[in-house]
Design a protein around this motif. Sequence first.
Motif, short mmCIF file in Angstrom:
data_model
loop_
_atom_site.label_atom_id
_atom_site.label_comp_id
_atom_site.label_asym_id
_atom_site.label_seq_id
_atom_site.Cartn_x
_atom_site.Cartn_y
_atom_site.Cartn_z
N GLU A 5 0.83 -1.20 0.00
CA GLU A 5 0.00 0.00 0.00
C GLU A 5 0.86 1.25 0.00
O GLU A 5 1.67 1.46 0.91
CB GLU A 5 -0.91 0.01 1.24
N ASN A 6 0.72 2.07 -1.03
CA ASN A 6 1.35 3.39 -1.12
C ASN A 6 2.83 3.34 -0.77
O ASN A 6 3.35 4.18 -0.02
CB ASN A 6 0.61 4.38 -0.21
N LEU A 7 3.52 2.38 -1.34
CA LEU A 7 4.92 2.11 -0.99
C LEU A 7 5.87 3.01 -1.78
O LEU A 7 5.73 3.18 -2.99
CB LEU A 7 5.24 0.64 -1.28
N SER A 8 6.84 3.57 -1.07
CA SER A 8 7.86 4.40 -1.71
C SER A 8 9.25 3.96 -1.25
O SER A 8 9.42 3.44 -0.15
CB SER A 8 7.66 5.88 -1.36
N LYS A 9 10.24 4.18 -2.13
CA LYS A 9 11.60 3.81 -1.83
C LYS A 9 12.57 4.82 -2.41
O LYS A 9 12.41 5.27 -3.55
CB LYS A 9 11.91 2.42 -2.41
N THR A 10 13.56 5.21 -1.62
CA THR A 10 14.64 6.06 -2.11
C THR A 10 15.98 5.43 -1.73
O THR A 10 16.07 4.63 -0.80
CB THR A 10 14.58 7.47 -1.48
N PHE A 11 17.01 5.78 -2.48
CA PHE A 11 18.37 5.38 -2.15
C PHE A 11 19.19 6.64 -1.89
O PHE A 11 19.07 7.63 -2.64
CB PHE A 11 19.01 4.58 -3.27
N THR A 12 20.02 6.62 -0.85
CA THR A 12 20.90 7.74 -0.54
C THR A 12 22.32 7.39 -0.96
O THR A 12 22.88 6.38 -0.53
CB THR A 12 20.87 8.06 0.96
N LEU A 13 22.89 8.21 -1.84
CA LEU A 13 24.24 7.98 -2.34
C LEU A 13 25.23 8.71 -1.43
O LEU A 13 25.56 9.88 -1.64
CB LEU A 13 24.36 8.47 -3.79
N HIS A 14 25.71 8.02 -0.42
CA HIS A 14 26.57 8.66 0.58
C HIS A 14 27.91 9.08 0.00
O HIS A 14 28.55 10.01 0.53
CB HIS A 14 26.77 7.71 1.76
N ASN A 15 28.35 8.43 -1.07
CA ASN A 15 29.64 8.79 -1.67
C ASN A 15 29.48 9.87 -2.74
O ASN A 15 30.44 10.22 -3.43
CB ASN A 15 30.31 7.56 -2.27
#
Length: 227
Positions: A5-15
């Motif tokens: 349900e209403n799923l979101s995903k992000t990736f954080t590029l720490h480098n």
Amino acid sequence: MIRIENLSKTFTLHNQGSAVIPVMTGANLSVDKGECVALTGVSGAGKSTLMRMIYGNYLAASGHIWVGETDVAAANPREILELRRHTLGYVSQFLRVVPRVPTLEVVAEPLLSVGTPRAEAIARAEELLARLNIPQRLWSLSPTTFSGGEQQRVNIARGFAHVYPAMLLDEPTASLDAVNRETVLCLVEEAKARGAAIVGIFHDEAARDRVCDRVVDVTGFAPAQAA
């Protein structure tokens, strides 16, 4: 059985200065008992990401991932491990096991971990290894010494050993010969017949057409600016 349900995903590029990359937003999906849903989309669309989120390997940015009564998106590590032990099976493309553990024990382990009597667990492991044409002379050896195709079949046997109410299948017929491909498709059909809810990635179109009830293109889950 599986409900997103209403799923979101992000990736954080720490480098890269902690840049945040949105990869999925507002995803909704439901899979009933006895149903197999195939995820499709171009490479990089998010098929594997969604599977890993359902399994709890990736954290969701927001939304819910219900597997039975457990919301994976909000569950703690202990709850996720319990879910994997009893409810949610995952057949990945690669076998990851402790070295030197015999193949028979590798396949029986999911059953032993939920309290199945040892004789019953070993018998089920033997049945699956035989069906998938792993020679009996190899059962006492570690599968880490096997060929890629043999390891894949051991992985499939392990994934289907326990009667999971929900399953994730990542290219289960990839690189298999016709005989073993047929066996795997029969295992999927048997799982559906007993009521398992299945989400899978099937690039094998004939296999997908045979065992999947619906196809969902995950490209539709991409953020508007990334679509």
